[in-house]
Motif scaffolding. Structure first.
Motif, PDB file in Angstrom:
ATOM      1  N   VAL A  90       0.753  -1.572   0.030  1.00 31.57           N
ATOM      2  CA  VAL A  90       0.373   0.513   0.557  1.00 31.57           C
ATOM      3  C   VAL A  90       0.935   1.050   0.116  1.00 31.57           C
ATOM      4  CG1 VAL A  90      -1.518   1.379   1.096  1.00 31.57           C
ATOM      5  CG2 VAL A  90      -1.832  -1.742   1.390  1.00 31.57           C
ATOM      6  N   GLN A  91       0.683   1.901  -1.268  1.00 30.67           N
ATOM      7  CA  GLN A  91       1.600   3.490  -1.434  1.00 30.67           C
ATOM      8  C   GLN A  91       0.536   4.224  -0.645  1.00 30.67           C
ATOM      9  OE1 GLN A  91       4.304   3.479  -2.578  1.00 30.67           O
ATOM     10  NE2 GLN A  91       4.778   1.237  -2.706  1.00 30.67           N
ATOM     11  N   GLU A 105       5.132   6.269  -1.455  1.00 30.32           N
ATOM     12  CA  GLU A 105       6.288   5.430  -0.166  1.00 30.32           C
ATOM     13  C   GLU A 105       5.417   4.816  -0.090  1.00 30.32           C
ATOM     14  OE1 GLU A 105       6.297   8.401   3.708  1.00 30.32           O
ATOM     15  OE2 GLU A 105       7.401   8.947   2.068  1.00 30.32           O
ATOM     16  N   PRO A 106       5.451   3.173   0.616  1.00 26.88           N
ATOM     17  CA  PRO A 106       4.691   2.560   1.445  1.00 26.88           C
ATOM     18  C   PRO A 106       4.281   2.762   2.229  1.00 26.88           C
ATOM     19  CG  PRO A 106       7.211   1.644   1.014  1.00 26.88           C
ATOM     20  CD  PRO A 106       7.518   2.907   0.850  1.00 26.88           C
ATOM     21  N   GLY A 135       3.845  -1.035   9.181  1.00 25.22           N
ATOM     22  CA  GLY A 135       3.149  -1.423  10.107  1.00 25.22           C
ATOM     23  C   GLY A 135       2.377  -2.318   9.271  1.00 25.22           C
ATOM     24  N   PHE A 136       1.006  -2.811   9.731  1.00 26.96           N
ATOM     25  CA  PHE A 136       0.335  -3.791   9.517  1.00 26.96           C
ATOM     26  C   PHE A 136      -0.971  -2.774   8.968  1.00 26.96           C
ATOM     27  CE2 PHE A 136       2.097  -5.663  12.641  1.00 26.96           C
ATOM     28  CZ  PHE A 136       2.844  -7.058  12.612  1.00 26.96           C
ATOM     29  N   VAL A 137      -1.407  -3.589   7.325  1.00 29.98           N
ATOM     30  CA  VAL A 137      -2.361  -3.049   7.046  1.00 29.98           C
ATOM     31  C   VAL A 137      -3.558  -4.281   7.259  1.00 29.98           C
ATOM     32  CG1 VAL A 137      -3.322  -2.057   4.914  1.00 29.98           C
ATOM     33  CG2 VAL A 137      -0.995  -1.616   5.179  1.00 29.98           C
ATOM     34  N   MET A 138      -4.471  -4.028   7.438  1.00 29.97           N
ATOM     35  CA  MET A 138      -6.057  -4.921   7.612  1.00 29.97           C
ATOM     36  C   MET A 138      -7.466  -4.377   6.385  1.00 29.97           C
ATOM     37  SD  MET A 138      -5.469  -5.553  11.359  1.00 29.97           S
ATOM     38  CE  MET A 138      -6.338  -7.334  11.462  1.00 29.97           C
ATOM     39  N   ILE A 139      -7.921  -5.319   6.328  1.00 30.54           N
ATOM     40  CA  ILE A 139      -9.443  -4.426   5.142  1.00 30.54           C
ATOM     41  C   ILE A 139     -10.360  -5.721   6.376  1.00 30.54           C
ATOM     42  CG2 ILE A 139      -7.473  -4.159   3.277  1.00 30.54           C
ATOM     43  CD1 ILE A 139      -8.776  -6.581   1.848  1.00 30.54           C
ATOM     44  N   GLY A 194      -2.025  -7.311  -6.370  1.00 25.66           N
ATOM     45  CA  GLY A 194      -1.366  -6.004  -5.918  1.00 25.66           C
ATOM     46  C   GLY A 194      -1.118  -4.772  -5.575  1.00 25.66           C
ATOM     47  N   PRO A 195      -0.359  -3.549  -5.603  1.00 28.09           N
ATOM     48  CA  PRO A 195       0.279  -2.585  -5.372  1.00 28.09           C
ATOM     49  C   PRO A 195      -1.504  -1.605  -4.889  1.00 28.09           C
ATOM     50  CG  PRO A 195       0.695  -2.443  -6.946  1.00 28.09           C
ATOM     51  CD  PRO A 195       0.615  -3.704  -7.121  1.00 28.09           C
ATOM     52  N   VAL A 196      -1.811  -0.980  -4.166  1.00 25.17           N
ATOM     53  CA  VAL A 196      -3.038   0.102  -3.888  1.00 25.17           C
ATOM     54  C   VAL A 196      -2.357   1.142  -4.177  1.00 25.17           C
ATOM     55  CG1 VAL A 196      -4.772   0.957  -2.350  1.00 25.17           C
ATOM     56  CG2 VAL A 196      -4.511  -1.463  -2.665  1.00 25.17           C
ATOM     57  N   ASP A 197      -2.295   2.007  -4.659  1.00 26.32           N
ATOM     58  CA  ASP A 197      -2.725   3.611  -4.517  1.00 26.32           C
ATOM     59  C   ASP A 197      -3.334   4.332  -3.575  1.00 26.32           C
ATOM     60  OD1 ASP A 197      -1.425   6.403  -4.287  1.00 26.32           O
ATOM     61  OD2 ASP A 197      -0.999   6.041  -6.634  1.00 26.32           O
ATOM     62  N   LEU A 198      -3.193   5.298  -2.380  1.00 24.04           N
ATOM     63  CA  LEU A 198      -4.204   5.433  -1.893  1.00 24.04           C
ATOM     64  C   LEU A 198      -4.439   7.330  -2.344  1.00 24.04           C
ATOM     65  CD1 LEU A 198      -2.557   4.810   2.349  1.00 24.04           C
ATOM     66  CD2 LEU A 198      -5.017   3.997   0.826  1.00 24.04           C
ATOM     67  N   ASN A 199      -3.937   7.485  -3.163  1.00 24.95           N
ATOM     68  CA  ASN A 199      -4.299   8.748  -3.494  1.00 24.95           C
ATOM     69  C   ASN A 199      -3.614   9.940  -3.012  1.00 24.95           C
ATOM     70  OD1 ASN A 199      -4.484   8.433  -6.298  1.00 24.95           O
ATOM     71  ND2 ASN A 199      -6.801   7.963  -5.886  1.00 24.95           N
ATOM     72  N   GLY A 200      -3.056   9.551  -2.044  1.00 30.73           N
ATOM     73  CA  GLY A 200      -3.100  10.552  -0.650  1.00 30.73           C
ATOM     74  C   GLY A 200      -2.143  10.538   0.116  1.00 30.73           C
ATOM     75  N   ASP A 201      -2.592  10.841   1.427  1.00 27.21           N
ATOM     76  CA  ASP A 201      -1.614  10.072   2.639  1.00 27.21           C
ATOM     77  C   ASP A 201      -2.373   9.474   3.332  1.00 27.21           C
ATOM     78  OD1 ASP A 201       0.737  10.945   3.459  1.00 27.21           O
ATOM     79  OD2 ASP A 201       0.439  13.116   3.689  1.00 27.21           O
ATOM     80  N   ASP A 202      -1.880   8.780   3.904  1.00 27.62           N
ATOM     81  CA  ASP A 202      -2.081   7.505   5.143  1.00 27.62           C
ATOM     82  C   ASP A 202      -2.802   8.083   6.326  1.00 27.62           C
ATOM     83  OD1 ASP A 202      -0.394   8.369   6.294  1.00 27.62           O
ATOM     84  OD2 ASP A 202       0.280   6.396   7.236  1.00 27.62           O
ATOM     85  N   TRP A 203      -3.868   7.306   6.617  1.00 35.07           N
ATOM     86  CA  TRP A 203      -4.064   8.506   7.649  1.00 35.07           C
ATOM     87  C   TRP A 203      -4.460   7.665   9.043  1.00 35.07           C
ATOM     88  CZ3 TRP A 203      -6.969   5.616   3.446  1.00 35.07           C
ATOM     89  CH2 TRP A 203      -7.095   4.188   3.850  1.00 35.07           C
TER      90      TRP A 203
END
Length: 180
Positions: free
Chosen positions: A140-141, A150-151, A154-158, A171-180
Motif C-alpha cells: 500500500v503506497q 512511499e509504502p 505497519g500492518f494493513v488490514m481490510i 497487487g499494489p494499492v495507491d491511496l491517492n494521498g497520505d495515509d490516515w
C-alpha cells in the motif's frame, strides 16, 4: 451504551474538543494529539466520527474517511479507519469495539464503500481480527502532497463492505494521498 455517527462538518466545537481530549488521553506519547485530531491526512467535511458515550461521558471514538484508491483492478472506494481510541480508564470495556462495529455496519450499508482499511501495530492486530478485519500483504503506497510515493508502514488490514474479501484485487494499492 450509545454510539453516534457525526460528520466532521456537523461536529460542534464542544464535540471536537471532547474528541481531541480523548485522543490526547488515549495517546499521551503522541504530541500532535495535544493540538489536532488527525495524524497525516487532514480532516475533511465528509469524514465521520463514531463516538461512544456512557452516562454522558465520551469513552471511545474513531474517524472514518472516504478515499478513492487505485489498484491494478481499477479504482475503489475505501473507508479509512483511523484514530481509534478509548479512554484509559475504560479500556477493555467495549468502547472501541462498539465504535468499530458501528463503523463496519455503516460501511456495509452505505453502498458506496468497497472495503474498510486501517493501519495498525502488532499489539492490536488480534483485536481487529476478532472484529472481522484481515491482514493483507499487498503493498500500500501513500503519496504525500510533497510528491513521490512511499509504502505505508505497519500492518494493513481490510474488512468487507460493498464487496467481499474474495473480491480484494491483488497487487499494489495507491491511496491517492497520505495515509490516515
Amino acid at each position: 451504551m450509545d454510539v453516534t455517527c457525526t460528520s466532521e462538518r456537523d461536529l460542534t466545537p464542544c464535540q471536537a474538543g471532547e474528541i481531541l481530549l480523548l485522543q490526547h488521553l488515549a495517546y499521551p506519547d503522541t504530541p500532535h494529539f495535544a493540538l489536532r485530531r488527525w495524524c497525516h491526512s487532514p480532516l475533511d467535511g465528509d469524514d465521520l466520527w463514531f463516538t461512544f458515550h456512557r452516562q454522558g461521558q465520551l469513552l471511545g471514538s474513531l474517524r472514518l474517511l472516504h478515499r478513492r484508491a487505485k489498484t491494478a483492478g481499477g479504482e475503489m472506494v475505501l473507508g479509512g479507519i483511523g484514530n481509534v481510541c478509548s479512554h484509559p480508564d475504560a479500556r477493555g470495556q467495549g468502547a472501541a469495539r462498539a465504535c468499530m462495529q458501528a463503523a463496519a455496519e455503516y460501511m456495509r450499508n452505505s453502498g458506496k464503500i468497497d472495503f474498510g482499511m486501517l493501519f495498525c501495530g502488532r499489539r492490536v492486530v488480534e483485536f481487529y481480527g476478532k472484529l472481522g478485519w484481515r491482514q493483507i500483504s499487498d503493498q500500500v503506497q501513500r503519496s504525500p502532497e510533497a510528491g513521490g510515493s512511499e509504502p505505508v508502514g505497519g500492518f494493513v488490514m481490510i474488512c468487507p463492505a460493498r464487496l467481499g474479501l474474495g473480491d480484494w484485487p491483488a497487487g499494489p494499492v495507491d491511496l491517492n494521498g497520505d495515509d490516515w
